[in-house]
Design a protein around this motif. Sequence first.
Motif, PDB file in Angstrom:
ATOM      1  N   LYS A 232      43.385  48.833  40.361  1.00  0.00           N
ATOM      2  CA  LYS A 232      44.446  48.292  41.219  1.00  0.00           C
ATOM      3  C   LYS A 232      45.004  46.987  40.658  1.00  0.00           C
ATOM      4  O   LYS A 232      46.205  46.728  40.722  1.00  0.00           O
ATOM      5  CB  LYS A 232      43.924  48.063  42.637  1.00  0.00           C
ATOM      6  N   ASP A 233      44.124  46.157  40.138  1.00  0.00           N
ATOM      7  CA  ASP A 233      44.564  44.870  39.598  1.00  0.00           C
ATOM      8  C   ASP A 233      43.510  44.358  38.608  1.00  0.00           C
ATOM      9  O   ASP A 233      42.416  43.963  39.019  1.00  0.00           O
ATOM     10  CB  ASP A 233      44.772  43.853  40.722  1.00  0.00           C
ATOM     11  N   LYS A 234      43.857  44.357  37.348  1.00  0.00           N
ATOM     12  CA  LYS A 234      42.893  43.938  36.325  1.00  0.00           C
ATOM     13  C   LYS A 234      42.629  42.435  36.355  1.00  0.00           C
ATOM     14  O   LYS A 234      41.681  41.941  35.721  1.00  0.00           O
ATOM     15  CB  LYS A 234      43.380  44.349  34.939  1.00  0.00           C
ATOM     16  N   ASP A 235      43.462  41.693  37.082  1.00  0.00           N
ATOM     17  CA  ASP A 235      43.307  40.239  37.147  1.00  0.00           C
ATOM     18  C   ASP A 235      42.534  39.780  38.388  1.00  0.00           C
ATOM     19  O   ASP A 235      42.627  38.613  38.787  1.00  0.00           O
ATOM     20  CB  ASP A 235      44.688  39.565  37.132  1.00  0.00           C
ATOM     21  N   ILE A 236      41.789  40.688  38.995  1.00  0.00           N
ATOM     22  CA  ILE A 236      40.985  40.340  40.181  1.00  0.00           C
ATOM     23  C   ILE A 236      39.986  39.229  39.815  1.00  0.00           C
ATOM     24  O   ILE A 236      39.455  39.196  38.708  1.00  0.00           O
ATOM     25  CB  ILE A 236      40.265  41.604  40.714  1.00  0.00           C
TER      26      ILE A 236
END
Length: 331
Positions: A232-236
Amino acid sequence: MQKTKKINYIRKYRKILSLSIIVLLVIFTTAVPGVRGNTNEPEDTEGSAKVIGVSLASEQASYQQALGNLLEAEAEHDPNYQMTVQYAGWSISEQEKQLKTFIKEGVDAIILCPVNAKSFLNIIKDARKAGIPVINLNMKVDTVSTEYITTYVGGSMSEEADMAGQMAVECLGEKGKIGIIEGLQGSDPQIYRTQTFLKYVDSYPDIEIVGIMEGNWSRQKAALAVLDLIKKDKDIDLIYCHDSNMAMGAYEMLKKKGLEKQIHVIGIGSEQIYIDAVRDGKLYGIVTQSPEFEASFAWSCAKRAAEGFTLRFWYKTPASIMTKENVDQKS
């Protein structure tokens, strides 16, 4: 002469009366169960022990299994009580069956950690009608059902989630992206550990919730949920897990992907393995929740309720924030 006969009669009567009393005492002390004569031998209490039935949601959850083991350990040291511990395997129908059996057998008290908060109202009512006290342990039944339980032993899920929110905000410096891995849907902790956490972080506009995944209290499922969150979001920046067992599963997957330094993990539950994980830097922190406290108080409450004592409505599990900074002070 008549006076002498009268005296002899009285003496004879007293002798007969004394012998009769002795015979009755012998019969009474040997024939009536639980009454003993002049002996130093311990009384045989076999069959007189009270019975406490325990139904826990699932042994697949490490916290539930810890509770079961601790309760069994408590029972081993008390000859006046017997305990039957059963696990429902997250099955509502199986837990219903267990509770109905306890009621049919006429146990003296029930300790219940429910699979689902809203599913056992009628059975809890039946226990009340049968005069069997119900100790609600760890995962609270819904508001309507609380009218029919004797007491609740456990933490405040909202308080724990609020503390988790504080810890997350502090970790991120009030800015970042968070993923959530929940426990079993419909359970008291799943509901409030999400709702209250979201309410807390909502006050910080620079914090974003990128996704909420189901982990079902399973370390393996939590590890898979991490993969979905990363997609969903690699920058979590941080993953908040509803318990520390799932938090360890999340950490193990992050380590496998080489992301354990980039993404922080927090959980709830303070067994020694999780305290050590905080000390070693595997988990950023945990909200403490002690299975030792809950098992000990549930056992004590069940015994007192079985003996007719009045209990407080809630025996609250203490909670606090534990990070690497204070782990050695609190552990």
